[in-house]
Design an enzyme around this catalytic site. Structure first.
Site, PDB file in Angstrom:
ATOM      1  N   ASP A  87       0.769  -1.242   0.000  1.00 24.60           N
ATOM      2  CA  ASP A  87       0.000   0.000   0.000  1.00 24.60           C
ATOM      3  C   ASP A  87       0.803   1.298   0.000  1.00 24.60           C
ATOM      4  O   ASP A  87       0.625   2.148  -0.856  1.00 24.60           O
ATOM      5  CB  ASP A  87      -0.939   0.003   1.208  1.00 24.60           C
ATOM      6  CG  ASP A  87      -1.978  -1.106   1.130  1.00 24.60           C
ATOM      7  OD1 ASP A  87      -1.714  -2.107   0.454  1.00 24.60           O
ATOM      8  OD2 ASP A  87      -3.032  -0.981   1.744  1.00 24.60           O
ATOM      9  N   LYS A  88       1.663   1.507   0.993  1.00 23.04           N
ATOM     10  CA  LYS A  88       2.344   2.803   1.117  1.00 23.04           C
ATOM     11  C   LYS A  88       3.693   2.803   0.424  1.00 23.04           C
ATOM     12  O   LYS A  88       4.286   3.863   0.224  1.00 23.04           O
ATOM     13  CB  LYS A  88       2.556   3.163   2.592  1.00 23.04           C
ATOM     14  CG  LYS A  88       1.312   3.033   3.444  1.00 23.04           C
ATOM     15  CD  LYS A  88       0.118   3.769   2.859  1.00 23.04           C
ATOM     16  CE  LYS A  88      -1.167   3.396   3.552  1.00 23.04           C
ATOM     17  NZ  LYS A  88      -1.583   2.004   3.388  1.00 23.04           N
ATOM     18  N   CYS A 119      -2.957  -8.237  -1.846  1.00 21.16           N
ATOM     19  CA  CYS A 119      -4.321  -8.737  -1.658  1.00 21.16           C
ATOM     20  C   CYS A 119      -5.105  -8.724  -2.972  1.00 21.16           C
ATOM     21  O   CYS A 119      -4.948  -7.845  -3.802  1.00 21.16           O
ATOM     22  CB  CYS A 119      -5.030  -7.911  -0.602  1.00 21.16           C
ATOM     23  SG  CYS A 119      -4.207  -7.987   0.997  1.00 21.16           S
ATOM     24  N   SER A 157      -9.340   1.074   4.436  1.00 15.42           N
ATOM     25  CA  SER A 157      -8.688   0.191   3.480  1.00 15.42           C
ATOM     26  C   SER A 157      -9.458   0.207   2.173  1.00 15.42           C
ATOM     27  O   SER A 157     -10.654   0.497   2.136  1.00 15.42           O
ATOM     28  CB  SER A 157      -8.678  -1.237   4.038  1.00 15.42           C
ATOM     29  OG  SER A 157      -8.487  -2.183   3.019  1.00 15.42           O
TER      30      SER A 157
END
Length: 549
Positions: A120-121, A192, A465
């Site tokens: 994600d980041k 994911c 999320s």
């Protein structure tokens, strides 16, 4: 070459001596020095294949005529960090990653970078570094995870573990089934499986032109991903020799194209944080209004989990990002890419291989996946993933159930204290108040698993999320810690949500809100030492992209 500053001339004998100690040869001194910023980690499922990809990138750099040097940057798995104090550190890691790459690349005068990312980041942090440094760069995302299989049905981490917790608490599934899902949902390496933040950012990186074609959707376990890694190594040498830099690619047009594709994909709300932060490093300002303007004119043509039933493997098989570009080609503007091919030309030369996955003629929604709301609770704006909100919940009124932390809200949800008609308000979880603006997949998933996502809303100055479903409104600005109106909401206040009209209001006068704010006693900072304490003092509001100043 930049690297000549450490390898040419009599004064650089000591520098060359140290470089020779790494094992390179005198012949290498005339070649471009390329850094491979690798976020490999045994802790992060999306990153465990990177040792293999590093080798392929190295081979590509060597084949292209350069010298590769691997160095490491940290990676946080949001799923593992979720739901406890670890999530404070996720968003803050974005700035650390950008700073570390800047430090290494500038200290050693590297000529170019291959940025190996996934989750994600890490991807936005690496793109921020690329724009800040403005030296030739290519980004390789390590790829999405294959779906699991349980009871003859595809399974994924978010829907089948986070939401299963709520189902178990509500007595809808047995403990045995919960444990079996736990073992089945994540069968191996990769990010994911749905259109969550990691995969959204991978797709947008390709859209912006900073990755090779196919990189955004190629799966972690595929030979295709290895070939992309190898070809990215070759490509970086070409970019160095032609002096093609990130700010030649990361233009306003590129960001507008990324927002367009984001809306078409029904992507994660976290992009509203990350794209402005990347743009800021490139000297470009992206407003929340731009996101909403593009959303209103862009149909959602893809619907993966969490809102839909398709996965990244289905999008890749349907033609990937290139096929999505074709679906929205009339809305794209000309923009350069690391491939040397204009993004509009890439769109025109692409094919949609599965019109059930990428629906041009019959889009899933007439508007894009994200909406920006304003009102007396959020005068500077807030964000909702409208693609994952049912039609009946797009206009909703309810009474406030107020919590000063995610942890307190989660206890109330799991103990059955939240009922139909409630609006859960979670505050002091913003960029500064959090600190770190925690993702709230645990409470949103629990609400959905307990069957409450069509009768209960949630709003917060924190964030969500990409896996969030239901009327969950985040990024409320100003945040509570900055004396935002969300701090003035009391238990039982009536809140009105109108997503089509882009409005979020509490039934209070401005005078009442101001009077209440004067009486507010802010909680003690949750973290008082170390990096996150410094972060809390420097971080700006969510509507800026939570950048540091």
């Amino acid at each position: 070459m930049r690297s000549d500053q450490v390898k040419k001339g009599v004064l650089r004998v000591p520098n060359r001596c140290l470089l020779y100690s790494t094992g390179i040869s005198p012949n290498d001194m005339s070649k471009p020095f390329i850094g491979i910023a690798s976020s490999f980690s045994d802790l992060v499922p999306g990153h465990i294949t990177m040792r293999d990809l590093e080798r392929y990138i190295e081979r590509g750099i060597a084949a292209g005529g350069g010298v590769p040097f691997i160095f490491g940057v940290p990676a946080v798995c949001d799923g593992i960090a979720m739901g406890h104090s670890g999530m404070h550190y996720s968003l803050g890691s974005r700035e650390i990653i950008a700073d570390m790459i800047e430090l290494v690349a500038n200290a050693h005068r590297l000529d170019g970078l291959v940025l190996l990312s996934n989750c994600d980041k890490i991807t936005p942090g690496m793109l921020m570094a690329a724009a800040r440094l403005n030296i030739p760069s290519v980004l390789v995302t390590a790829g999405a995870m294959m779906t699991g299989m349980y009871e003859k049905k595809k399974r994924s981490m978010v829907r089948d573990t986070f939401e299963a917790v709520g189902q178990y608490q509500a007595g809808k599934i047995t403990e045995q089934k919960l444990l079996e899902l736990e073992m089945a949902a994540c069968p191996g390496a990769g990010s994911c499986q749905g259109m969550y933040t990691a995969n959204t950012m991978a797709c947008l990186t390709e859209t912006m032109g900073m990755s090779l074609q196919g990189c955004g959707t190629a799966l972690a376990v595929s030979a295709k991903k290895k070939r992309i890694a190898y070809e990215s190594g070759i490509k970086i040498i070409e970019l160095v020799r032609k002096d093609v830099k990130p700010c030649d690619i990361l233009t306003l047009n590129a960001f507008k194209n990324a927002i367009t594709v984001d809306m078409a994909l029904g992507g994660s709300t976290n992009t509203v944080l990350h794209l402005p932060a990347i743009a800021n490093e490139a000297g470009i300002k992206l407003s929340l209004e731009l996101f909403d303007e593009i959303s209103k004119s862009t149909p959602q043509v893809v619907c993966l989990e969490p809102a839909g039933d398709y996965y990244m493997e289905d999008l890749d098989n349907a033609g990937g990002v290139s096929a999505v570009l074709l679906a929205v080609k009339d809305a794209l503007t000309h923009s350069e890419t690391v491939t040397g091919i204009d993004i509009v030309e890439i769109a025109k030369s692409s094919k949609i291989l599965d019109e059930d996955v990428i629906r041009v003629k019959n889009p899933y929604k007439l508007e894009g996946g994200i909406a920006v709301l304003r009102g007396n609770i959020a005068p500077d704006g807030c964000v909702v993933k409208q693609a994952a909100v049912s039609e009946k919940m797009k206009v909703f009124s309810g009474k406030a159930r107020v919590f000063n932390s995610e942890d307190d809200a989660m206890k109330a949800i799991l103990n059955g204290k939240i009922v139909h008609g409630d609006i859960v308000v979670i505050r002091y979880e913003g960029p500064s108040g959090g600190p770190g603006m925690r993702e709230m997949l645990s409470p949103t998933s629990a609400l959905h698993g307990m069957g409450l996502s069509d009768s209960v809303a949630l709003l917060t100055d924190g964030r969500f999320s990409g896996g969030t479903r239901g009327p969950c409104i985040g990024h409320i600005s100003p945040e509570a810690m900055a004396d935002g109106a969300i701090a003035a909401i009391n238990e039982g206040d009536i809140i009105n949500i109108d997503i089509p009209k882009r409005m979020l209001n509490v039934e209070l006068t401005e005078e009442t809100i101001k009077a209440r704010l004067l009486m507010v006693v802010k909680p003690e900072p949750k973290i008082k030492t170390g990096y996150m304490a410094r972060y809390a003092r420097l971080v700006q509001s969510a509507d800026t992209g939570a950048i540091l100043k």
